[in-house]
Write an enzyme that holds these catalytic residues in place. Structure first.
Site, short mmCIF file in Angstrom:
data_model
loop_
_atom_site.label_atom_id
_atom_site.label_comp_id
_atom_site.label_asym_id
_atom_site.label_seq_id
_atom_site.Cartn_x
_atom_site.Cartn_y
_atom_site.Cartn_z
N THR A 71 -29.47 4.74 -13.81
CA THR A 71 -30.69 5.51 -14.07
C THR A 71 -30.39 6.73 -14.94
O THR A 71 -31.30 7.28 -15.56
CB THR A 71 -31.34 5.96 -12.75
N LYS A 101 -17.48 1.27 -13.36
CA LYS A 101 -18.19 2.11 -14.33
C LYS A 101 -17.29 2.49 -15.51
O LYS A 101 -17.75 3.03 -16.51
CB LYS A 101 -18.73 3.37 -13.65
N LYS A 125 -32.31 9.02 -18.16
CA LYS A 125 -32.41 10.49 -18.23
C LYS A 125 -31.92 11.01 -19.57
O LYS A 125 -32.53 11.90 -20.16
CB LYS A 125 -31.61 11.14 -17.08
N HIS A 138 -29.58 -3.46 -4.42
CA HIS A 138 -29.13 -2.55 -5.49
C HIS A 138 -27.76 -2.89 -6.04
O HIS A 138 -27.24 -2.16 -6.88
CB HIS A 138 -29.06 -1.11 -4.97
N LYS A 152 -21.27 10.42 -13.76
CA LYS A 152 -21.73 9.50 -12.72
C LYS A 152 -20.58 9.37 -11.73
O LYS A 152 -19.49 9.88 -11.98
CB LYS A 152 -22.08 8.13 -13.32
N ARG A 153 -20.82 8.72 -10.57
CA ARG A 153 -19.73 8.52 -9.63
C ARG A 153 -18.54 7.85 -10.34
O ARG A 153 -18.72 7.02 -11.23
CB ARG A 153 -20.20 7.68 -8.44
C1 TH1 Z 1 -26.87 2.05 -7.15
C2 TH1 Z 1 -26.45 1.08 -8.23
O1 TH1 Z 1 -25.06 1.07 -8.36
C3 TH1 Z 1 -27.10 1.51 -9.55
O2 TH1 Z 1 -26.82 0.57 -10.56
C4 TH1 Z 1 -28.60 1.63 -9.37
O3 TH1 Z 1 -29.19 2.19 -10.53
C5 TH1 Z 1 -28.94 2.53 -8.18
O4 TH1 Z 1 -28.29 2.04 -7.02
C6 TH1 Z 1 -30.42 2.58 -7.91
O5 TH1 Z 1 -30.98 1.32 -7.86
C7 TH1 Z 1 -26.26 1.80 -5.82
N1 TH1 Z 1 -25.86 2.77 -5.00
C8 TH1 Z 1 -25.38 2.30 -3.81
C9 TH1 Z 1 -24.91 3.06 -2.76
C10 TH1 Z 1 -24.45 2.45 -1.61
C11 TH1 Z 1 -24.46 1.07 -1.51
C12 TH1 Z 1 -24.92 0.29 -2.56
C13 TH1 Z 1 -25.39 0.93 -3.72
S1 TH1 Z 1 -26.00 0.27 -5.16
C14 TH1 Z 1 -23.97 3.28 -0.45
#
Ligand code: TH1
Length: 838
Positions: free
Chosen positions: A677, A572, A681, A373, A566-567
């Protein structure tokens, strides 16, 4: 199974089968029964919380019946199951979702009204289940919804954190974290005190000879018990109700060690108990960051070992040979967090079941799939060898053996390439040595996927390049992320969902989202556009009320609502957004009153949590609030610009915010956001987006058309050169951005020193996230947004066209792709008539 129960008994069970309610009267009866018995209350002291509890219990009873039957059906048919291992499941609220999926929300609405309650108020009583950080956890939740809706035999496995992601409060413009204790009353979980697994830690490995064969025996130093808690996952418009199993940690041997207690060692017995319970106590609040804490590794092994024990136990019931394991079981690793499952299964097969190494390894690699991810280096998991050795001594040996055999095969294929061996080794030869979890996940899986096309290409050409050479390109694939339209359209935006249904031949689009394409032929329909615009406006009014209630700031719903939720993370680029807002403020201030009258009013809305240890992210929140404090009370500006920071962004707030945006921001430095994502939405809810060429934005553009999205900024292929130039060339800052910095430094938004690090990151420290490089193009694109918004008729047409082309982004499509390309599983047909309905 059934044959083992004598006929008369079976008859008695069948005669007394539970029948669920189907209409208003039946529902009311159940609510009153639960209020008066389960909750021990009455008409006179039934508040909204009690109404929520009783309604949930009524629906829960209904779900349990389907859930039990789903499990029986899956056991009976004994087909291949999917197990989705995720350290995060960001579920949000359950009641509204359950009512809609079961198709009885109207019944509940009418029934609650008769009993004196408004359903919206009742639904709001529920605490979000917030067992995740952001996109990764919410993706897992959307996948569970799709797996059930598509009737796949599937289980989720996770940890039952006592504390989910913290609650965010904003005090004097700063983030303050408050613990999220959510388990007080949770009708959606079922403790399974009979389903427990003992998990070992520490200790040592001894060799023993049994029947002429030498085996390794891991003698534990500490044992912790895992207790299962099950959460039913209802599919939409289907009886399939799958299971999410969450593990909770407990001291083994009950409350506390009586041996110790009796021998007078009361305190240490309590300490043991608390240490055990600590494992599942709290979710690590870092998104896209791994800090290598021992307790985190303990969480990972605890959860993975309990889950595998459970999966293996279920497999063994069918009495098949081990070689059939991959035909019965597919396990998907949600990022590298569950990678130890690979090692644990190899250990079970070799050490406990006595299989030969190669045979076991074949089974293991055929079973696992790994989803990556992120490419951010700070998020790639690495564990110090010494820590693994201490906590899991046998696993470290197995990791070394996996690495040895892997490197031998690489050496054979690339005989003279020593550097290749160093680069791909699962053990990084650093000081201290580290286990590279992503490499272990690749070597131990049969498929590796990224989460959007650009991201999947990037991992093949950068971080996993060598592995593509070793295994060939077919091991690597892409499954672009998606979202469930049930929660993110039907539930979040009921009026829009209803309007769409009226043009798309009913609610079928919720199960086949490509049917949205029928909207396109109505784009020119004036009445339809009008209704569409009215719904958007009503959603903005609702958000404006929330803003007023929570911040005290009055915003005009006729303004353009510009949202970034978002976070908070430098990649970002919320800092780019707030610098842009300051630029807009300065431009407005420089205008004459007559010029100002011609400007379009805007509300810039931010929301998101900063990891508690992420200092720079907290500075960004502080700057946003400081700018808001100045701008929002500036009488020259009035409605032309408002800056809002929404506290405690979470799933249930997203359900209110997404339907209310005109434009939302997805502006990560190109090549850094794997997918994103929330972009999906927002578009699905009839908002346009401004974004960089990153993650899923690129595929959204492909689907909805370039004229319906506002793209800006440098491309991912140019990022490396730009960064290089910042460091080694002469680095000049964009002149408009420079003015913004100067204004901050003048003290316009409070003590300049508070923001000096944010400015220094751009001016002095190489501007790693390319804020200055993209600033001009960002500002220009926002001008295009203003111009486009002035033509409301065309704007609405763009929104409708975009929604009509969003069918690709349903998580149902994702699940079908995983099922076909990675899991090789099929849905289990359900006979709707025998078990659905009265
Ligand atoms: C997120 C990605 O940043 C985001 O781009 C993506 O859409 C989402 O995953 C789903 O695929 C990620 N969240 C985390 C959280 C942790 C470690 C790596 C990732 S990547 C704790």
């Amino acid at each position: 199974v059934e044959a083992s129960i004598p006929e008369p008994q079976r008859e008695a069970w069948k005669r007394n089968q539970i029948t669920s309610f189907t209409d208003k009267d039946g529902f009311e009866k159940e609510v009153v029964r639960h209020v008066e018995t389960t909750l021990a209350r009455s008409m006179f002291n039934c508040d909204e919380i009690a109404a929520y509890s009783a309604t949930s219990l009524a629906f829960r009873d209904r779900l349990i019946t389907h859930w039990n039957r789903t499990q029986q059906r899956q056991t009976y048919r004994d087909t291949k199951r999917v197990y989705y291992l995720s350290l995060e499941f960001l579920m949000g609220r359950a009641l509204d979702n359950a009512m809609l999926n079961v198709g009885l929300k109207n019944v509940a609405q009418d029934g609650l009204a008769e009993l004196g309650f408004r359903i919206e108020d009742v639904v709001k009583q529920e605490h979000d289940a917030a067992l995740g950080n952001g996109g990764l956890g919410r993706l897992a939740a959307c996948f569970l919804d799709s797996l059930a809706t598509l009737n796949f035999p599937a289980w989720g496995y996770g940890l039952r954190y006592r504390y989910g992601i913290f609650k965010q409060e904003i005090i004097d413009g700063y983030q303050v974290e408050v613990p999220d204790y959510w388990l007080d009353f949770n009708p959606w979980e079922f403790p399974r005190h009979d389903v427990t697994v003992d998990i070992q830690f520490f200790g040592q490995v001894n060799k023993k000879t049994v029947g002429g064969k030498t085996i390794s025996v891991w003698e534990a130093g500490e044992i912790v018990q895992a207790v299962a808690y099950d959460v039913p996952i209802p599919g939409y418009d289907t009886p399939t109700t799958n299971n999410l199993r969450l593990w909770s940690s407990k001291a083994s041997g009950g409350e506390f060690d009586f041996q110790k207690f009796n021998s007078g060692d009361y305190e240490s017995s309590v300490a043991d108990q608390q240490r055990a319970e600590t494992i599942s106590a709290v979710l690590y609040p870092n998104d896209n960051l791994e800090r290598g804490k021992e307790l985190r590794l303990k969480q990972q092994y605890f959860w993975v070992a309990a889950s595998l024990y459970d999966i293996v136990r279920r497999f063994k019931k069918s009495r098949r040979s081990w070689n059939e394991f991959p035909d019965q079981v597919a396990i998907q690793l949600n990022d590298t967090h569950p990678t130890l499952a690979i090692v644990e299964l190899q250990r079970i097969l070799v050490d406990i079941e006595g299989l030969e190494w190669d045979n076991a390894w074949e089974i293991v690699t055929s079973t696992f799939g790994y989803t990556n991810h992120t490419v951010l280096p700070e998020a790639l998991e690495k564990w110090p060898v010494g820590l693994v050795q201490h906590l899991l001594p046998r696993h470290l040996q197995i990791i070394y053996d996996i690495n040895l055999f892997f490197l031998q095969s690489v050496e054979k294929a690339f005989p003279d390439d020593r550097d290749m061996l160093r680069r791909v080794s699962i053990i990084e030869e650093s000081q201290p040595k580290m286990v590279r979890m992503a490499f272990l996940a690749i070597v131990g899986s049969h498929k590796v996927n990224g989460v959007a096309e650009l991201h999947s290409d990037l991992i093949k050409t950068t971080i996993f390049k060598d592995f593509v050479e070793i295994y060939g390109p077919d091991k690597f694939t892409n499954v672009t992320n998606g979202i469930t339209p049930r929660r993110w359209l039907h539930q979040a935006n009921p009026r829009l969902s209803e309007l769409i249904a009226s043009k798309c031949g009913g609610n079928d689009f919720l199960k086949d989202l490509t049917l949205l394409n029928q909207l396109e032929k109505h784009v020119e329909d004036k009445q339809f556009r009008k209704e569409w615009a009215e719904i958007k406006y009503a959603n903005k009014v609702r958000l404006a009320k929330h803003i007023k209630d929570t911040t005290g700031v009055v915003v005009n719903p006729a303004s353009l609502f510009d949202v970034q939720v978002k976070r908070i993370h430098e990649y970002k680029r919320q800092q780019l957004n707030i610098f842009g807002v300051i630029h807009r403020y300065l431009s407005l201030k420089a205008m004459t009153p007559d010029q100002r009258k011609k400007q379009l009013p805007r509300v810039s809305i931010f929301g998101g949590k900063a990891a508690p240890g992420y200092w720079m992210a907290k500075q960004i929140i502080h700057l946003i609030n400081s700018v808001g404090a100045v701008v929002n009370k500036d009488e020259d500006i009035g409605d032309l610009l408002k800056v809002i920071f929404l506290e405690d962004y979470n799933v249930s707030k997203a359900e209110m915010i997404c339907p209310a945006s005109d434009i939302s921001e997805h502006i990560s430095t190109a090549g850094t956001e794997a997918s994103g994502t929330s972009n999906m939405k927002f578009v699905l809810n009839g908002g346009l987006i401004i974004g960089t060429c990153d993650g899923a934005n690129i595929e959204i553009t492909r689907e909805i058309g370039e004229s319906n999205i506002f793209l800006f900024g440098n491309l991912s292929e140019d990022v490396e050169d730009l960064r290089h130039a910042h460091t080694y060339g002469s680095h000049t800052i964009d002149s408009d951005l420079d003015k913004v910095f100067n204004e901050i430094e003048k003290g316009t938004f409070g003590t300049p020193h508070d923001f000096s690090a944010m400015i220094a990151a751009v001016r002095q420290h190489g501007d790693y996230y390319l804020v200055s490089d993209d600033f001009h193009s960002y500002i220009e694109t926002h001008q295009l947004v203003d111009e486009a918004y002035r033509n409301q008729d065309e704007w609405i047409a763009k929104c409708i066209t975009s929604v009509s082309r969003m069918g690709f982004f349903t998580s149902d499509r994702c699940i079908n792709e995983y099922a076909e390309e990675i899991w090789n599983v099929e849905p289990l047909a359900v006979d709707r008539h025998s078990i659905w309905g009265p």
